[in-house]
Design an enzyme around this catalytic site. Structure first.
Site, PDB file in Angstrom:
ATOM      1  N   ASP A   1      44.376  70.801  52.850  1.00  0.00           N
ATOM      2  CA  ASP A   1      43.925  69.491  53.288  1.00  0.00           C
ATOM      3  C   ASP A   1      44.507  68.463  52.325  1.00  0.00           C
ATOM      4  O   ASP A   1      44.296  68.567  51.119  1.00  0.00           O
ATOM      5  CB  ASP A   1      42.391  69.461  53.226  1.00  0.00           C
TER       6      ASP A   1
ATOM      7  N   GLU B   1      44.969  64.252  61.082  1.00  0.00           N
ATOM      8  CA  GLU B   1      43.696  63.769  61.629  1.00  0.00           C
ATOM      9  C   GLU B   1      43.859  62.282  61.910  1.00  0.00           C
ATOM     10  O   GLU B   1      44.227  61.522  61.019  1.00  0.00           O
ATOM     11  CB  GLU B   1      42.563  63.997  60.620  1.00  0.00           C
TER      12      GLU B   1
HETATM   13  O1  ISL Z   1      35.554  58.206  63.066  1.00  0.00           O
HETATM   14  C1  ISL Z   1      34.793  58.208  62.154  1.00  0.00           C
HETATM   15  C2  ISL Z   1      33.711  57.240  61.989  1.00  0.00           C
HETATM   16  O2  ISL Z   1      33.477  56.574  63.177  1.00  0.00           O
HETATM   17  C3  ISL Z   1      34.773  59.228  61.162  1.00  0.00           C
HETATM   18  O3  ISL Z   1      34.597  60.400  61.876  1.00  0.00           O
HETATM   19  C4  ISL Z   1      36.015  59.272  60.286  1.00  0.00           C
HETATM   20  O4  ISL Z   1      37.127  58.778  60.855  1.00  0.00           O
HETATM   21  C5  ISL Z   1      36.276  60.631  59.903  1.00  0.00           C
HETATM   22  O5  ISL Z   1      35.097  61.054  59.321  1.00  0.00           O
HETATM   23  C6  ISL Z   1      37.433  60.774  58.922  1.00  0.00           C
HETATM   24  O6  ISL Z   1      37.311  62.018  58.357  1.00  0.00           O
HETATM   25  C7  ISL Z   1      38.017  62.430  57.249  1.00  0.00           C
HETATM   26  O7  ISL Z   1      38.115  61.461  56.222  1.00  0.00           O
HETATM   27  C8  ISL Z   1      36.921  61.087  55.572  1.00  0.00           C
HETATM   28  C9  ISL Z   1      36.078  62.285  55.147  1.00  0.00           C
HETATM   29  O8  ISL Z   1      34.806  61.846  54.788  1.00  0.00           O
HETATM   30  C10 ISL Z   1      35.970  63.310  56.259  1.00  0.00           C
HETATM   31  O9  ISL Z   1      35.235  64.423  55.827  1.00  0.00           O
HETATM   32  C11 ISL Z   1      37.356  63.673  56.671  1.00  0.00           C
HETATM   33  O10 ISL Z   1      37.409  64.697  57.616  1.00  0.00           O
HETATM   34  C12 ISL Z   1      37.325  60.289  54.368  1.00  0.00           C
HETATM   35  O11 ISL Z   1      38.237  61.007  53.596  1.00  0.00           O
END
Ligand code: ISL
Length: 622
Positions: free
Chosen positions: A182, A338
């Site tokens: 990650d 992502e």
């Molecule tokens: O879309 C979102 C809020 O409306 C969230 O789901 C967000 O975009 C998402 O959580 C992003 O996730 C990733 O980055 C975050 C982290 O907290 C998450 O665990 C990770 O998967 C910040 O690094």
């Protein structure tokens, strides 16, 4: 791009011809629970944007911001490719996400660790998965459970050592399995050495982050954080941007030296043998020049303000290409980005093979029903998931999907769909069969193969996630405490983060110490399911094995067959074999299609005249 430049004199139809415009309209209509037929209407399509603006301004003043946003998008022309599907290991792989904190603890500190993952490699191999995606294990103050990295090249002490990590890579490779790391590159922890340099005015670090001079208490713009509250933090004589927590500082991707340092770091990980990267919120790395204010109406719809200035920023594609070229591309490692907010058409721009950016993406549109957000307490309707799968099915051949139902950022899917626990066993199997027969790489989240359900938290004191805690505080400002709690309980990411139930022992065998978060409730342990041939765990093994045995289930064409609206009947076929999947998406009996062929896998014993609640069947046509 000049040929796409839009003005108020253009029409709604022109907006829909713009890939990002079409994505956004689709998103807005979904959010409003409105039918997409609305924009199929010829009169609507011919309407000038100035008219649309006049009609909508008083309720939702978005048209000018939308035009500005679309006119900032570069490199958006894409001729349909229609190229044949090329083969790649990551298209054939089944990926399993490990959330190390909650997997297995071997040293009794209540937190899972890398030696714990090493101990369970036999389990993972027996499940049949090919690659592990490891949520962050880097050194971190753990404000956001490791998504706040303090040092990209050290392993957090609570997870183990670099030697453990190297052993993990060796052991996986020895079994013919792979490792995906990650990579959190949009931000670092505020405890990263670069940020310490930046706030102390040491060059070159000030420009490694996004900042503006501090003049008074008014932040540089109105953006708010995804986790609630403002998106700017004042340290020293400057404001610093944080799209997530105030301890996750956004990196400045306009700085070439910073980018080179990130690429060099990634190359050192590749030298260690990692096989690919999952890029955290990678579509957020490019922000609009000048950091202008976000549109209030868009902010209200999204739950945070400013997103139109960074979800598909002007330099995003250039940077993705550059990163690929300088790191994983030449080495044949895989990439999955992502990308919250990215829709179907933007996704094609970012993942089509001939565009040299990402291999696949993790997207969000299928996670919630129209008009709902993660914090709404509602029963998820699976017919929507069918719609989403169908809408992806026409994506062209040169784009490859990643499919997932669960991850560490979401409640458990079984709980979202069905309250009646007696229906969970067939439902868990339906979700398994569905995921493993789609065209696209399946991602399984730890515990999904055991049918883990939401944790049944009793109060806010049992939650650990920074997002849950901040959102709870935010909700409490505008609603009674009980309501705020029920929203947080519906959407908390902690449901997916409670530890794995390995056996019937103390703390279900997860730890000999005090677990960092309470154990979940009501799930059969891996040990018990191992001993029961009819368990979900065995079902996952069988479904994975079938996918591996039959190339048609990986590369074969996807075709939806006619059926009842509450069922999903589709075919996967190549020139050699043809399979039919039949799913009942509801809790009530539905008509069965006579498809003929051999039943290879199903979630009920024997045959019945109708599809039983959540019944799922896989046939091989003869
Ligand atoms: O879309 C979102 C809020 O409306 C969230 O789901 C967000 O975009 C998402 O959580 C992003 O996730 C990733 O980055 C975050 C982290 O907290 C998450 O665990 C990770 O998967 C910040 O690094």
């Amino acid at each position: 791009m000049a040929e796409h430049s839009l003005t108020m004199r253009n029409t709604v139809g022109d907006l829909l011809r713009h890939p990002i415009g079409a994505d956004l309209i689709e998103k807005v209509l979904l959010q409003m629970g409105a039918s997409s037929k609305w924009v199929d209407n010829a009169l609507v399509r011919r309407m000038r944007l100035s008219t649309l603006h006049r009609l909508t301004r008083s309720r939702m003043d978005v048209v000018p911001s939308l035009l500005d946003m679309l006119n900032r998008c570069a490199d958006i022309s894409r001729a349909p490719s229609g190229a044949p599907v090329t083969k790649a290991w990551w298209k054939e792989a089944v990926v399993y996400q490990v959330y190390p904190r909650s997997f297995l603890d071997t040293d009794g500190d209540g937190v899972g660790d890398i030696p714990g993952i090493l101990q369970k490699l036999d389990y993972l191999q027996a499940l049949g998965v090919d690659a592990l995606w490891l949520s962050p294990v880097y050194d971190s103050p753990f404000d956001d459970n490791g998504y706040d990295i303090r040092d990209y090249e050290r392993i957090a002490a609570q997870f183990g050592t670099m030697r453990d990590m190297e052993r993990l890579i060796e052991e996986l490779h020895g079994r013919g399995m792979r490792l995906i790391m990650d990579m959190v590159l949009n931000h670092t922890s505020d405890e990263h050495a670069w940020f310490a340099g930046a706030v102390n005015g040491i060059e070159p670090y000030v420009d490694y982050y996004i900042s503006a001079p501090y003049r008074d208490d008014t932040p540089p713009n109105n953006w708010t954080s995804v986790f609630g509250g403002g998106a700017w933090k004042h340290v020293g004589d400057r404001w610093w941007l944080h799209l997530f927590s105030p301890k996750q500082m956004d990196l400045n991707w306009k700085n070439g030296r910073m980018r080179s340092e990130l690429y060099a770091m990634m190359n050192r990980w590749l030298d260690k043998g990692v096989d690919g990267f999952r890029f955290d919120v990678i579509n957020l790395i490019s922000k609009t020049e000048g950091l202008p204010d976000g549109n209030a109406a868009i902010g209200a719809m999204m739950g945070y303000t400013g997103a139109e200035h960074y979800f598909f920023g002007p330099e995003l594609q250039t940077r993705l290409r550059e990163m690929r070229g300088q790191t994983y591309g030449p080495r044949g490692a895989m990439s999955v980005g992502e990308m919250p907010g990215v829709g179907k058409r933007a996704n094609r721009l970012l993942t089509a093979e001939d565009r040299g950016q990402l291999d696949m993406s993790i997207r969000f549109e299928h996670l919630e029903n129209p008009g709902k957000s993660r914090f709404d307490d509602y029963a998820y309707n699976l017919t929507f998931l069918k719609r989403q799968v169908l809408s992806e099915a026409d994506a062209d051949n040169a784009c490859w999907n990643a499919w997932y139902w669960e991850n560490h950022d979401n409640p458990r899917m079984i709980s979202k769909i069905e309250k009646d626990a007696s229906l969970h066993p067939p439902l868990g199997k339906l979700l398994a069969l569905w995921l493993l027969t789609l065209r696209g790489t399946p991602f399984i989240y730890q515990g999904q193969e055991l049918g883990m359900v939401n944790a049944g938290f009793a109060s806010i004191s049992e939650l650990r996630d920074i997002e849950s805690l901040r959102m709870y505080r935010e909700f409490c400002r505008s609603m009674p405490e009980r309501e705020a709690w029920s929203k947080v309980l519906a959407g908390s990411r902690d449901h997916g983060r409670v530890p794995m139930p390995w056996n019937g022992g103390i703390n279900h065998g997860f730890t000999a110490g005090e677990p960092w978060i309470r154990m979940g409730s009501g799930t059969d342990s891996a040990e018990r399911q191992e001993a029961d041939a009819s368990s979900l765990l065995h079902f996952y093994r069988r479904a994975i094995a079938l996918r591996k045995k039959h190339a048609a289930l990986v590369y074969g064409d996807f075709r939806c067959l006619r059926g009842h609206k509450d069922t999903f009947v589709y075919e996967r076929a190549d020139e050699r074999e043809c399979f039919v999947v039949q799913l009942n998406l509801t809790r009530s009996p539905k008509p069965l299609q006579r498809v003929g062929g051999e039943l290879l896998l199903g979630n009920y014993d024997g045959e019945a005249a109708r599809l039983r609640p959540y019944e799922a069947r896989l046939y091989k046509r003869i």
